[in-house]
Design a protein around this motif. Structure first.
Motif: not given
Length: 145
Positions: A64-73, A94-102
Motif C-alpha cells: 500500500l502506498y500513500r500516493d497515486y502511482n505507487r509513490r510516497g510512504p 496513519t495509513a488508515a484513510n490515507n492510501v491511494s494505490s495498492w
C-alpha cells in the motif's frame, strides 16, 4: 541398485532437515522484516514491513502506498495477515484513510475494508489498484478471503 536408494534416502532426509531449520524457500513480508534491520519496524504489526518511498512491491506481499502511482510512504503486508491500518504510521498520521494505490503480489484475495461505512472491496491476486476518487483514502482494514 540398493546403493542409490540408500543415497536417495540420506539426501532426502538431509534436505528435509535443512528445510525444517531454514524454513520455506518462499520469501514473505514477515521474513523480509527479519532481514531488514530497520528499528521502526519493531513496533509494526506482525507480517508488516516498511518499504522505502516508491519502493517496488516484493513477491508474496500486499503493498500500500500513500500516493497515486505507487509513490510516497509505503508498507508491505504478508499474505494472510489481517492489519488495522491505524497501526501503520504514515507521516503525521496513519495509513488508515490515507492510501491511494495498492499492489497485490500475493496469491490470495485481499479484502479492503472501510470501517466507517462498512464498504468492502476485493483486490485480486496479481492486481494493482489506483483508488478511484470515490474510494480514495477510505480503507481502514486489510483482511483476506
Amino acid at each position: 541398485m540398493a546403493n542409490w536408494k540408500a543415497r536417495l534416502l540420506v539426501t532426502t532426509t538431509a534436505l528435509a532437515a535443512c528445510a525444517i531449520v531454514t524454513g520455506p524457500a518462499v520469501s514473505t513480508a514477515a521474513q523480509a522484516a527479519t532481514v531488514r534491520t530497520r528499528t521502526a519496524e519493531a513496533d509494526l504489526p506482525p507480517g508488516v514491513v516498511k518499504l522505502g518511498d516508491a519502493e517496488g512491491c516484493p513477491p508474496v506481499t500486499l503493498c500500500l502506498y500513500r500516493d497515486y502511482n505507487r509513490r510516497g510512504p509505503a508498507y508491505g503486508i504478508g499474505a494472510g495477515y489481517k492489519v488495522d491500518l491505524k497501526d501503520l504510521p504514515m507521516g503525521d498520521d496513519t495509513a488508515a484513510n490515507n492510501v491511494s494505490s495498492w499492489v497485490n503480489n500475493t496469491h490470495g484475495l485481499a479484502v479492503l475494508i472501510d470501517a466507517d461505512n462498512g464498504k468492502v472491496r476485493p483486490l485480486y491476486p496479481g492486481q494493482p489498484l489506483e483508488e478511484p476518487p470515490s474510494d480514495n483514502d477510505t480503507v481502514d482494514l486489510v483482511d483476506w478471503a
